[in-house]
Structures are given as C-alpha cells and as structure tokens.
Design an enzyme around this catalytic site. Structure first.
Site, PDB file in Angstrom:
ATOM      1  N   SER A  64     -19.120 -39.264 -49.017  1.00 30.16           N
ATOM      2  CA  SER A  64     -19.154 -39.626 -50.422  1.00 30.16           C
ATOM      3  C   SER A  64     -19.308 -38.356 -51.265  1.00 30.16           C
ATOM      4  O   SER A  64     -18.429 -37.510 -51.272  1.00 30.16           O
ATOM      5  CB  SER A  64     -20.261 -40.653 -50.683  1.00 30.16           C
ATOM      6  OG  SER A  64     -20.009 -41.364 -51.872  1.00 30.16           O
ATOM      7  N   LYS A 103     -17.326 -49.757 -49.067  1.00 29.38           N
ATOM      8  CA  LYS A 103     -18.477 -49.041 -49.645  1.00 29.38           C
ATOM      9  C   LYS A 103     -19.714 -49.906 -49.444  1.00 29.38           C
ATOM     10  O   LYS A 103     -20.090 -50.714 -50.296  1.00 29.38           O
ATOM     11  CB  LYS A 103     -18.239 -48.763 -51.130  1.00 29.38           C
ATOM     12  CG  LYS A 103     -19.225 -47.753 -51.712  1.00 29.38           C
ATOM     13  CD  LYS A 103     -19.012 -46.365 -51.129  1.00 29.38           C
ATOM     14  CE  LYS A 103     -19.899 -45.334 -51.778  1.00 29.38           C
ATOM     15  NZ  LYS A 103     -19.705 -43.995 -51.219  1.00 29.38           N
TER      16      LYS A 103
END
Length: 597
Positions: free
Chosen positions: A383, A187
């Site tokens: 996401s 991430k």
C-alpha cells in the site's frame, strides 16, 4: 559579591572542562584498549527472537534492545566474515521464528554466501517448535551445512498459517457502527470491522500468499537437504515430528545437546578457536563496503505518517516512517556530492496517502537529478509502502515479501449508540456544513458519505496512474493487479511490480550498475546521527560479553525491562486488532497477516 559569582562561575567552568576532558580521555583510552578479533574464531549468533529491521540510535527502543543485531548487521557481518581468514565457522542457536518470511530469506541468502566462501555453518535448536510452529526457524536452519536438534526436541514444521479476527457483530452489540469505504474488493484492511468472516477476495488473496510462501519454503528445503519438494510437503503434513523421525526423514543431521554441538564445532575449527558473538565481531572487524564512492542507505520503516519519523515506540515496539524525515534524508543524499546512488530500504505496511506521496516525490526528484534510487523491500512494502517505492529505478524484494495492496480505504467507527448505553451523550458542534464530518458520535450524512466515496476514487485513480507511470506499465494492466490485493514478492515480480528477487546484496549490485560504479563502494547511512539513548546505555554499562559462556550476568541487568516491553507490545497489538488503539484512518495501509510459522 559580583566578583564572587564571577569567580564561582570560572571555577565551575574549569571543573566542567576538566570533567569533559576526563570523559573524553577515558573514552579514548577505552577505544584504544578495545579487544581485537582472535586468530581463530567461531562466530556465534543467537536467533531465538525475531531480528529488528532497523532501530534508530536516538530511540528508547535502542536502549531497550541493547546491542542485539539487526537484519543488516547479520548480513554485513557474514559478508565481512566470509573473506576473513580468522573466521573458521559459524554456529547459530535457533528457537522461535527469527523473523518474517522475507527476513528468513535474507538470512538464508547471507548464510549461503558465507558458505560459498569455504566457511562452515552449523544450526542448532533445542526444539523447532514446542506447542507452536517451528517452520520458519527450520526453513532458515536448512540453509546451513549441518542441522542438529536436542534428542528431546521436535520438528514442528507444520506449515504457514494466519488468523484474522472479525468483530462486526461484537461491535454491533456494543453499539459501534463501522462506516468504511475501500477500493476495491481485495482491500481487506477494513474487513475486521465490516465482516464476520472472510469475503471470497480476502480469502483468495491470503490463501495465495500463504501458498506462495509454502511453495518457496518446500523448494528451498528440498534443495538444501537433497530431497524432493514432495517429500518436504509430506513432512509438513506429517508434522509435528519427533526428533528421531526428523532424523529418519533426513531433515536433521544429528540429535545432540548444546554442549555436544559446540564442542564439535570448536574441535572442527581447530585448536585454540574461540567463540565470539557475531555482533561483537562486527563491532571489532568493521562493516564491509566502507571504501570508494558513497551509496546512501536510507531506511523507511513502520507505518507512514506526516511529520517526523519515530525511532521506535516502546509501547508498540514499532518504528514509524515520517514523510518529512525520509524526504529530508533523500534530499540530503542528493545534495551530497559524494553520493552516487541511493539504496532505499522500505519495510512498511503503509499509512498516510499524503506522507507517502511526499516521499515518492523525493524519490522521483533524486532520479531526475542524476542519483539512481534502488528500493530494497523488507518484510512488507505494501500500500503506502509500495507507493513510496514505485518511482525508484529498480525494486528488489524477497520472494516472501508482502507487497502490492494498491488500493485505499477510509471511514470511521460511529460510537453514538455505545456511549448512549453508558448514559453519555456526545454533542458535536461546528461552524461549517461538514466541520464535524469525521466526528465519531454521528453517522455520515448522505452528502458526506458521497464525499468520502469521491475521495476514495480520487486516491485510487491517482495511485494506479502513478504506478503505471513509475513502473512503465499500461494503466489497464496495473488495475488488473491492483484492487487492493496483496502479493508475495515472487508473484509481484511475475506481474511487473518488482524487478528482481533478493536482499541487500542484490540491491547494492543494482545501485552500482545504475551509477556505473566499479569496485568497492562505501555504504553510508543517511541521516547519520548518534542519539542520547545510545550514550546513556553505554554509560549504564549496557554491554554483553564476548560469547554465551560469559554473558548471563550482563544480560540480567536489562532482562526485566525487555520482558516488560514485550508484554506491553503484545497488549498494544491486541488493542490494534480490536480497533482500540491506532489512528482513525490510514488510507494507504495493507492488512498484514499475523503469520504463524
């Protein structure tokens, strides 16, 4: 006196009615005298600038964009033209990149479908990149019957790259301290703040994405031009190529100037053939898929936030996906008895966790109430963009779509020391132990930091569990491909995150199959609304000519405003990269590479 005012109001009312009637009458007269499609047409399209995915009609961006076509406009126009005997061919002018990898692939698919119906398509560029990469533009051009470049032009097919700014040390010099948490190592949305170079996972995911794109491009160009993938890769490594060298390598079909290309195309189309802008053709001929059972088309574009969608920010140039707006559109489609299936076009890097879940819930409810939902992914659906998609019946993505990034981040930038250097002291004050937890003037306490970490765990566990449920995958497998990692659409399909590769036509086919519809369908935009910006633009005469030979004067009216908007948007993007502009946190947001190609 009272009678005077009543009489005056009556006169004003009568004049208003007459004025409205006159406007309506003129509009009707204008519509009835609207020119049609000539008997022999060469469609013309300028793709010197990137295409927008979608521009809401009620937005200021709509007025600034004018009547420039969107991705769907081009796809629909080519589908319509493929079956129109009046349309003889297509000529497209290319310059810079016409859009992202996924957009280029969507256009390539549309051009090939057009050619498959016996129509000829010709691509022209004065140069494929001048002091910049023209890889994306050439990748699109290769899908045409013929590719021409100006003799003085280049073929700068140098590949695909990206640059990521890291300013941890710069922020430290200014007294800004990042306190960020993420789940998990891939991430990378926060890495610009917390690192000074690529971490190994960050480098790995970006290199794999870029490699996947180059593999797709090399294979596509090789097939289009009758070459091997190795020859294409060798040309990429040799580039920038002079036009003469590109001709030797069989990457182009001739070295011609614009006038020579257009004369050749018109001559091949037959005597009397006229040029007509593709967007004008669509306006006059109408869209395909306008008869039969209704398939609702709903857009979810831009960063996801709670509340209403923003049609297009004139400062950033970006639309925003409001959870409430998109959820309401899904409910309307479910309630409409005419709607048999929903095509949900997602083009978003993510954003709010709560807003993403609001939309996901309505997707799931639509399916539960018998309305199949097919997601068509655009440039990216990562996401939060993946979160809103994962409960659909089927997910369609282009091979180059950026998706996945199943992960979360949250935190803040502490600016106490920076303000102190300026002699400014911020003093937070609140009632409640954690009332000022997210104040930028103070660091998290150990207890607050633990709460932020617990929040990240909760969101990540919820995200991965919902992916497992929606995609019918074992949780262990989901967590193997999650960890916040981005994937290309092709790689995502191999890992079960995507069902099929393609664009609008593939998604529409799956919608028909899911709803068991045969024959034609009517694709209807939800919500359907014509806003004031479009009306104002029309009143101001914001209209282009029919083709490039008579368009310059009309374009000049709006050119200064578009140039100003482009500069403003460039400054906004820089501000976002530096962390000076934007929300404090977008917990379900993916790092979107600023890809140069």
């Amino acid at each position: 006196m009272k009678r005077f005012f009543i009489g005056l109001l009556a006169v004003v009312g009568a004049m208003t009615i007459l004025f409205v009637g006159a406007v309506v009458g003129l509009a009707f007269l204008g519509a009835s005298s609207k020119p049609g499609v000539p008997g022999a047409v060469v469609l013309e399209l300028d793709l010197s600038e990137p295409l927008a995915e979608h521009v809401a009609q009620e937005s200021l961006a709509s007025a600034l964009q004018g009547d420039k076509p969107t991705v769907r406009d081009v796809v629909d126009a080519l589908e319509k033209a493929g079956g129109d005997s009046r349309v003889k061919s297509l000529v497209v002018k290319l310059g810079g990149s016409p859009g992202s990898v996924a957009v280029v692939q969507e256009l390539r698919d549309a051009v090939k479908a057009f050619r498959a119906k016996g129509k000829k398509a010709v691509a022209y560029a004065d140069t494929f990149g001048e002091d910049s990469s023209g890889t994306g533009a050439y990748y699109l051009a290769a899908a045409f019957d013929a590719v021409y470049v100006q003799p003085s032009g280049d073929l700068s097919v140098t590949g695909v790259g990206t640059e990521t700014p890291f300013f941890r040390d710069a922020m430290a010099k200014f007294g800004v301290k990042p306190q960020m948490g993420k789940r998990y190592e891939y991430k990378a949305a926060v890495n610009s703040y917390t690192e000074q170079t690529y971490t190994e996972p960050h480098r790995e995911e970006l290199e794999r994405y870029l490699t996947s794109v180059v593999e797709q491009m090399a294979a596509g160009v090789a097939e289009d031009r009758g070459l091997s993938a190795e020859q294409v890769r060798a040309a990429i490594d040799e580039a920038p190529l002079l036009a003469t060298r590109a001709l030797e390598l069989k990457l182009v079909d001739g070295l011609l100037y614009r006038d020579e290309v257009y004369a050749k195309v018109k001559a091949e189309a037959g005597e009397g053939a006229k040029l007509l802008f593709l967007e004008k053709y669509l306006e006059r001929a109408g869209r395909p898929n306008t008869q039969g059972p209704v398939v609702a088309l709903i857009y979810g574009t831009g960063a996801i936030s709670r509340g209403k969608s923003s049609g297009g920010n004139p400062v950033s140039g970006e639309a925003g996906m409001g959870g409430d707006t998109v959820a309401a559109a899904l409910r309307k489609a479910v309630e409409d008895e005419r709607v048999k299936a929903i095509l949900f076009r997602v083009d978003s890097p993510g954003g709010s966790y709560v807003a993403s879940d609001t939309v996901r819930r309505e997707v799931k409810r639509a399916r539960e109430q018998g309305k199949p939902v097919i997601v068509s992914m655009g440039t990216y659906a990562a996401s939060g963009g993946y979160f809103v998609s994962m409960d659909a019946d089927k997910i369609v993505a282009q091979p180059g779509t950026l998706t996945g990034s199943i992960g979360v981040y949250s935190g803040k930038l502490v600016t106490q020391e920076a303000w102190a250097k300026l002699g400014v002291s911020w003093e937070p004050l609140g009632v409640g132990k954690n009332a000022t937890m997210y104040a930028s003037s103070r660091e998290f306490t150990p207890e607050q930091l633990a709460k932020n970490e617990a929040f990240l765990d909760r969101v990540y566990e919820d995200f991965t569990a919902k992916v497992a449920e929606g995609r019918h995958l074992p949780l262990e497998k989901v967590r193997e491909v999650a960890k916040g990692r981005i994937w290309s659409g092709a790689d995502a399909k191999e890992r079960g995150l995507v069902d099929e590769l393609g664009g609008f036509p593939v998604a529409l086919r799956l919608a028909r199959e899911a709803a068991k519809l045969e024959g034609e369908v009517r694709v209807e935009l939800f919500p359907k609304k014509k806003g004031t910006a479009e009306v104002v633009a029309e009143l101001l005469g914001n209209d282009h000519g029919d083709n490039s030979d008579d368009v310059e004067a009309a374009v000049a009216v709006w050119a200064p405003w578009r140039a100003l908007a482009a500069r403003t948007q460039a400054l906004h993007r820089l501000g976002v990269q530096l962390g000076l502009v934007g929300e404090r946190q977008r917990v379900l947001s993916a790092p979107v590479p600023d890809t140069t190609w």
